[in-house]
Scaffold this active site. Structure first.
Site, PDB file in Angstrom:
ATOM      1  N   LYS A  22       0.773  -1.146  -0.141  1.00  0.00           N
ATOM      2  CA  LYS A  22      -0.096  -0.016  -0.035  1.00  0.00           C
ATOM      3  C   LYS A  22       0.817   1.310   0.105  1.00  0.00           C
ATOM      4  O   LYS A  22       0.558   2.097  -0.619  1.00  0.00           O
ATOM      5  CB  LYS A  22      -0.810  -0.004   1.175  1.00  0.00           C
ATOM      6  CG  LYS A  22      -1.654   1.394   1.420  1.00  0.00           C
ATOM      7  CD  LYS A  22      -2.717   1.229   2.785  1.00  0.00           C
ATOM      8  CE  LYS A  22      -1.679   1.801   3.828  1.00  0.00           C
ATOM      9  NZ  LYS A  22      -1.353   3.213   4.165  1.00  0.00           N
ATOM     10  N   ASN A  23       1.813   1.351   0.894  1.00  0.00           N
ATOM     11  CA  ASN A  23       2.538   2.626   0.961  1.00  0.00           C
ATOM     12  C   ASN A  23       3.421   2.696  -0.004  1.00  0.00           C
ATOM     13  O   ASN A  23       4.309   3.933  -0.109  1.00  0.00           O
ATOM     14  CB  ASN A  23       3.526   2.646   2.333  1.00  0.00           C
ATOM     15  CG  ASN A  23       2.349   2.658   3.498  1.00  0.00           C
ATOM     16  OD1 ASN A  23       1.389   3.105   3.163  1.00  0.00           O
ATOM     17  ND2 ASN A  23       3.111   2.456   4.908  1.00  0.00           N
ATOM     18  N   CYS A 117      -4.653  13.353  13.630  1.00  0.00           N
ATOM     19  CA  CYS A 117      -5.278  11.899  13.474  1.00  0.00           C
ATOM     20  C   CYS A 117      -5.199  11.246  14.608  1.00  0.00           C
ATOM     21  O   CYS A 117      -4.386  11.563  15.515  1.00  0.00           O
ATOM     22  CB  CYS A 117      -4.386  11.509  12.187  1.00  0.00           C
ATOM     23  SG  CYS A 117      -2.971  10.336  12.637  1.00  0.00           S
ATOM     24  N   ARG A 122       0.868  14.218  14.033  1.00  0.00           N
ATOM     25  CA  ARG A 122       1.431  14.200  12.257  1.00  0.00           C
ATOM     26  C   ARG A 122       1.460  15.406  11.714  1.00  0.00           C
ATOM     27  O   ARG A 122       0.640  15.465  10.697  1.00  0.00           O
ATOM     28  CB  ARG A 122       0.567  12.982  11.759  1.00  0.00           C
ATOM     29  CG  ARG A 122       0.863  11.693  12.524  1.00  0.00           C
ATOM     30  CD  ARG A 122       0.090  10.527  11.752  1.00  0.00           C
ATOM     31  NE  ARG A 122       0.699  10.152  10.834  1.00  0.00           N
ATOM     32  CZ  ARG A 122       0.292   8.930  10.100  1.00  0.00           C
ATOM     33  NH1 ARG A 122      -0.640   8.259  10.446  1.00  0.00           N
ATOM     34  NH2 ARG A 122       1.103   8.206   8.947  1.00  0.00           N
ATOM     35  N   ASP A 306       4.763   0.175  12.044  1.00  0.00           N
ATOM     36  CA  ASP A 306       3.531  -0.405  11.590  1.00  0.00           C
ATOM     37  C   ASP A 306       3.498  -1.945  11.939  1.00  0.00           C
ATOM     38  O   ASP A 306       2.340  -2.424  11.688  1.00  0.00           O
ATOM     39  CB  ASP A 306       3.451  -0.192  10.082  1.00  0.00           C
ATOM     40  CG  ASP A 306       3.041   1.082   9.667  1.00  0.00           C
ATOM     41  OD1 ASP A 306       2.808   2.021  10.397  1.00  0.00           O
ATOM     42  OD2 ASP A 306       3.270   1.717   8.361  1.00  0.00           O
ATOM     43  N   ARG A 398      -8.679  -0.154   4.975  1.00  0.00           N
ATOM     44  CA  ARG A 398      -7.866   0.561   4.194  1.00  0.00           C
ATOM     45  C   ARG A 398      -6.330   0.115   3.768  1.00  0.00           C
ATOM     46  O   ARG A 398      -5.731   0.625   3.052  1.00  0.00           O
ATOM     47  CB  ARG A 398      -7.377   1.780   5.421  1.00  0.00           C
ATOM     48  CG  ARG A 398      -8.567   2.740   5.502  1.00  0.00           C
ATOM     49  CD  ARG A 398      -8.088   4.028   6.439  1.00  0.00           C
ATOM     50  NE  ARG A 398      -6.737   4.455   5.996  1.00  0.00           N
ATOM     51  CZ  ARG A 398      -6.220   5.110   6.562  1.00  0.00           C
ATOM     52  NH1 ARG A 398      -6.299   5.244   7.807  1.00  0.00           N
ATOM     53  NH2 ARG A 398      -5.038   5.901   6.213  1.00  0.00           N
TER      54      ARG A 398
HETATM   55  C1  UD1 Z   1       4.604   6.852   6.706  1.00  0.00           C
HETATM   56  C2  UD1 Z   1       3.809   5.718   6.331  1.00  0.00           C
HETATM   57  C3  UD1 Z   1       3.104   5.142   7.515  1.00  0.00           C
HETATM   58  C4  UD1 Z   1       4.319   4.742   8.681  1.00  0.00           C
HETATM   59  C5  UD1 Z   1       5.080   6.168   8.919  1.00  0.00           C
HETATM   60  C6  UD1 Z   1       6.274   5.746   9.616  1.00  0.00           C
HETATM   61  C7  UD1 Z   1       2.758   6.086   4.226  1.00  0.00           C
HETATM   62  C8  UD1 Z   1       1.668   6.457   3.510  1.00  0.00           C
HETATM   63  N1  UD1 Z   1       2.497   5.815   5.518  1.00  0.00           N
HETATM   64  O1  UD1 Z   1       3.672   7.756   7.263  1.00  0.00           O
HETATM   65  O2  UD1 Z   1       2.376   3.798   7.245  1.00  0.00           O
HETATM   66  O3  UD1 Z   1       3.916   4.371  10.106  1.00  0.00           O
HETATM   67  O4  UD1 Z   1       5.456   6.392   7.455  1.00  0.00           O
HETATM   68  O5  UD1 Z   1       7.125   4.831   8.963  1.00  0.00           O
HETATM   69  O6  UD1 Z   1       3.872   6.044   3.572  1.00  0.00           O
HETATM   70  N2  UD1 Z   1       6.890  14.507  10.969  1.00  0.00           N
HETATM   71  C9  UD1 Z   1       6.983  15.653  11.429  1.00  0.00           C
HETATM   72  N3  UD1 Z   1       6.896  16.691  10.138  1.00  0.00           N
HETATM   73  C10 UD1 Z   1       6.588  16.181   8.882  1.00  0.00           C
HETATM   74  C11 UD1 Z   1       6.318  14.971   8.856  1.00  0.00           C
HETATM   75  C12 UD1 Z   1       6.435  14.140   9.830  1.00  0.00           C
HETATM   76  O7  UD1 Z   1       7.213  16.062  12.386  1.00  0.00           O
HETATM   77  O8  UD1 Z   1       6.468  17.328   8.236  1.00  0.00           O
HETATM   78  C13 UD1 Z   1       7.101  13.435  12.015  1.00  0.00           C
HETATM   79  C14 UD1 Z   1       5.652  12.660  12.488  1.00  0.00           C
HETATM   80  O9  UD1 Z   1       4.750  13.434  13.325  1.00  0.00           O
HETATM   81  C15 UD1 Z   1       6.351  11.400  13.095  1.00  0.00           C
HETATM   82  C16 UD1 Z   1       7.712  10.940  12.237  1.00  0.00           C
HETATM   83  O10 UD1 Z   1       7.966  12.556  11.825  1.00  0.00           O
HETATM   84  O11 UD1 Z   1       6.431  11.411  14.370  1.00  0.00           O
HETATM   85  C17 UD1 Z   1       7.508  10.167  11.097  1.00  0.00           C
HETATM   86  O12 UD1 Z   1       6.519  10.346  10.181  1.00  0.00           O
HETATM   87  P1  UD1 Z   1       6.359  10.123   8.751  1.00  0.00           P
HETATM   88  O13 UD1 Z   1       7.549   9.336   8.347  1.00  0.00           O
HETATM   89  O14 UD1 Z   1       6.244  11.357   7.998  1.00  0.00           O
HETATM   90  O15 UD1 Z   1       5.133   9.163   8.357  1.00  0.00           O
HETATM   91  P2  UD1 Z   1       4.114   9.282   7.126  1.00  0.00           P
HETATM   92  O16 UD1 Z   1       4.996   9.630   6.039  1.00  0.00           O
HETATM   93  O17 UD1 Z   1       2.969   9.994   7.556  1.00  0.00           O
END
Ligand code: UD1
Length: 432
Positions: A22-23, A117, A122, A306, A398
């Site tokens: 999915k990701n 969320c 996030r 995950d 999902r």
């Molecule tokens: C992706 C995956 C999700 C997985 C996660 C961590 C997808 C669609 N989803 O989510 O399944 O659990 O990686 O492996 O690929 N953060 C910030 N600022 C930002 C962006 C992120 O502070 O602009 C923080 C988040 O709050 C979190 C950490 O960074 O604590 C990691 O998040 P991130 O790697 O961005 O997760 P996603 O990409 O949303």
């Protein structure tokens, strides 16, 4: 609303096939926005998040041909809208990924802020900061991120946190920027590499995907391409845990065990006999009860967040005491309350769950709170006495393709039922 009913007590046995990730599929589908030519993507899983992505891209004007095997041809030659609305973004945070590609190809984009969320705040500040470094003008107004740029330019971007979708968004934007972009402290997740491979097939110049430093040399335009999505390493891990929990013997085909090494290592530590080949993995628990393990989540290649909820369940019925520490997301332990209601002995200390294994869980009505938490409740149901009734299973849909079919194929007793009418409705329906 549908529910899942799981009747515990069977050891899982047999063979199933792992679906596409999915990701990886979400960003690859979205990458089609970067070209006016057709991108053909195979091994796409049939999931609600994919449907949401197709709906979102469809609103922007992308046309699709989808065949019965979920091979998707995306044609973004003519977009009609450059705005991702709140009602779609709120159901799937990964919608933020359209921001970089639309801005890079069309010079403007508007995407709703994803908002809070269930697994923490996030934020998307890193996506925004990175695009600003590439010359984008960004306003946040009326709940929308409004971005403009004549043409993005290359930049050196250091990510404070190695965000997965942050890296993907910036990498996509950089493919069409003028000059060279370097993303430092980039996410190294296999899904980032899969996206990079698709972009390279489209003509992008990317080096270093899968390492902490990705270099992207911008090009004038990208072309169409064919790409096959990698197998889902989280789905793989989830079925391996299901097999281990139940003392079973399960073989997964169409898998990539090399992408799930941290999880497989922990399962071996828990007493599982695991063999792997290039595209299969076989776990045999030889009817034994697993031993507790200590787990700490961190970005790839460390143990994935995950898979955290699934290991809380594994430890719940394992021999001994184990700890599970979450370092990636705040507030990602909502499943603990539900597992406690099923008889799990879990104590929370900050971001660590201390789990004392019990022989058996008890079935109970439980509620899914997020995607991975919902899968963990299904796993708990497999090793519970009596029935576990899981509510809000739209979370499962999902991210897990045919969960109950696959588990049934392995011998689990699991079924989906439509919600019973509430007592008042029943009375009305009966004419009382
Ligand atoms: C992706 C995956 C999700 C997985 C996660 C961590 C997808 C669609 N989803 O989510 O399944 O659990 O990686 O492996 O690929 N953060 C910030 N600022 C930002 C962006 C992120 O502070 O602009 C923080 C988040 O709050 C979190 C950490 O960074 O604590 C990691 O998040 P991130 O790697 O961005 O997760 P996603 O990409 O949303």
């Amino acid at each position: 609303m549908n529910k899942l009913i799981v009747t515990g007590g069977t050891q899982l046995r047999g063979e199933i096939s792992v679906s596409g990730a999915k990701n990886a599929a979400l960003p690859v589908l979205i990458a089609s926005l970067l070209t006016s030519e057709i991108v053909r993507i195979s091994n796409v899983p049939h999931l609600n998040d994919i449907t949401t992505t197709l709906e979102l891209l469809g609103r922007l004007g992308v046309q699709f041909v989808v065949d019965e095997k979920m091979t998707i041809e995306a044609d973004a030659s003519e977009l009609t809208d450059l705005r991702a609305p709140y009602e779609l973004v709120k159901t799937m945070r990964a919608s933020i990924l359209v921001l970089g590609p639309m801005l890079a190809r069309f010079g403007q984009a508007e995407v709703s802020m994803p908002g809070g969320c269930a697994i923490g705040s996030r934020p998307v500040n890193l996506h925004i900061k990175g695009l600003q470094a590439m010359g984008a003008e960004i306003d946040i107004k009326d709940g929308y991120i409004k971005a403009r740029a004549k043409r993005l330019h290359g930049a050196r971007i250091f990510l404070d946190i190695s965000s997965v979708t942050g890296t993907e968004n910036l990498m996509m934007a950089a493919t069409l920027a003028q000059g060279t972009t370097v993303i430092e402290n980039a996410a190294r997740e296999p899904e980032v590499v899969d996206l990079a491979n698709c972009l390279i097939a489209m003509g992008a110049r990317i080096k270093g995907a899968g390492t902490a430093e990705i270099t992207i040399e911008g090009v004038e335009k990208l072309s169409g391409a064919e790409h096959r999505i990698i197998p889902d390493r989280i789905e793989t891990g989830t079925y391996l845990v299901a097999a281990a929990l139940s003392g079973g013997d399960v073989r997964l085909r169409n898998a990539r065990p090399d992408l799930a090494e941290s999880v497989i290592e922990k399962l071996r530590e828990a007493g599982a006999h695991v063999e792997t080949g290039p595209d299969w993995v076989h776990l045999d628990m030889k009817g034994e009860r697993p031993r507790s393990v200590n787990v700490r989540t961190a970005p790839y290649p460390a143990f994935p967040t995950d898979m955290q909820a699934q290991f809380v369940v594994l430890n719940s019925i394992a021999e001994g005491t184990g700890t599970v520490t979450e370092t990636v997301f705040e507030n990602r332990f909502m499943h603990v309350h539900e597992l406690q209601r099923m008889g799990a002995d879990i104590e929370m200390q900050g971001n660590t769950a201390i789990i004392r294994g019990v022989e058996k869980l008890r079935g109970a009505p439980v509620m899914a709170t997020d995607l991975r938490a919902s899968a963990c409740l299904a796993l708990a149901g497999l090793v519970a006495e009596s029935d576990t009734v899981i509510d809000r299973i739209y979370h499962i849909d999902r991210g897990y393709e045919c969960l109950e079919e696959k588990l049934s194929q392995l011998g689990a007793r699991i079924r989906r039922v439509a919600d019973y009418p509430a007592p008042a409705m029943r009375a009305a329906a009966a004419g009382d």
